[in-house]
Motif scaffolding. Structure first.
Motif, PDB file in Angstrom:
ATOM      1  N   ARG A  51      -3.255  -0.423  -0.506  1.00 28.28           N
ATOM      2  CA  ARG A  51      -3.920  -1.048  -1.651  1.00 28.28           C
ATOM      3  C   ARG A  51      -5.348  -1.462  -1.327  1.00 28.28           C
ATOM      4  O   ARG A  51      -6.267  -1.235  -2.119  1.00 28.28           O
ATOM      5  CB  ARG A  51      -3.128  -2.258  -2.142  1.00 28.28           C
ATOM      6  N   GLY A  52      -5.555  -2.070  -0.172  1.00 26.36           N
ATOM      7  CA  GLY A  52      -6.908  -2.477   0.205  1.00 26.36           C
ATOM      8  C   GLY A  52      -7.844  -1.288   0.297  1.00 26.36           C
ATOM      9  O   GLY A  52      -8.983  -1.327  -0.202  1.00 26.36           O
ATOM     10  N   ASN A  53      -7.378  -0.213   0.925  1.00 23.24           N
ATOM     11  CA  ASN A  53      -8.192   0.992   1.058  1.00 23.24           C
ATOM     12  C   ASN A  53      -8.433   1.645  -0.293  1.00 23.24           C
ATOM     13  O   ASN A  53      -9.537   2.111  -0.582  1.00 23.24           O
ATOM     14  CB  ASN A  53      -7.529   1.971   2.025  1.00 23.24           C
ATOM     15  N   TYR A  54      -7.414   1.674  -1.136  1.00 18.44           N
ATOM     16  CA  TYR A  54      -7.549   2.259  -2.470  1.00 18.44           C
ATOM     17  C   TYR A  54      -8.596   1.494  -3.285  1.00 18.44           C
ATOM     18  O   TYR A  54      -9.508   2.089  -3.856  1.00 18.44           O
ATOM     19  CB  TYR A  54      -6.202   2.240  -3.189  1.00 18.44           C
ATOM     20  N   ASP A  55      -8.437   0.171  -3.330  1.00 17.77           N
ATOM     21  CA  ASP A  55      -9.363  -0.641  -4.123  1.00 17.77           C
ATOM     22  C   ASP A  55     -10.799  -0.485  -3.633  1.00 17.77           C
ATOM     23  O   ASP A  55     -11.730  -0.351  -4.431  1.00 17.77           O
ATOM     24  CB  ASP A  55      -8.950  -2.112  -4.085  1.00 17.77           C
ATOM     25  N   ALA A  56     -10.983  -0.499  -2.322  1.00 14.99           N
ATOM     26  CA  ALA A  56     -12.327  -0.359  -1.767  1.00 14.99           C
ATOM     27  C   ALA A  56     -12.914   1.012  -2.100  1.00 14.99           C
ATOM     28  O   ALA A  56     -14.083   1.119  -2.495  1.00 14.99           O
ATOM     29  CB  ALA A  56     -12.295  -0.565  -0.253  1.00 14.99           C
TER      30      ALA A  56
END
Length: 93
Positions: free
Chosen positions: A27-32
């Motif tokens: 999720r963190g990588n996706y959002d970024a």
């Protein structure tokens, strides 16, 4: 992008939910990455640094690092983070 990574980390800590680690990585990588090339770059740099530090100090092992990096790349490349979402994780996350 860095704030997205930090928000995912804070949410992971707050949730303190069994087997949710990979979901928050993705999720963190996706959002970024959704912020564009700079966000994807920030996500990759932060993810790589975190995994290097973790593998050097935590003793979790190469398999855990490999699985984390797989989830990182999945999210960063536009994959749905819910692939890693554990059953029962509150919808708040």
């Amino acid at each position: 992008g860095a704030w997205d990574m930090l928000r995912a980390y804070w949410d992971m800590r707050e949730a303190n939910y069994k087997d949710a680690d990979k979901y928050f990585h993705a999720r963190g990588n996706y959002d970024a990455a959704q912020r564009g090339p700079g966000g994807a770059w920030a996500a990759e740099v932060i993810s790589d640094a975190r995994e290097k530090w973790q593998s050097d100090t935590s003793g979790r092992g190469a398999e855990d690092t490999r699985a984390d990096q797989e989830a990182n790349a999945w999210g960063r490349n536009g994959g749905d983070p819910n692939r890693y979402r554990p059953a029962g994780l509150p919808t708040k996350y």
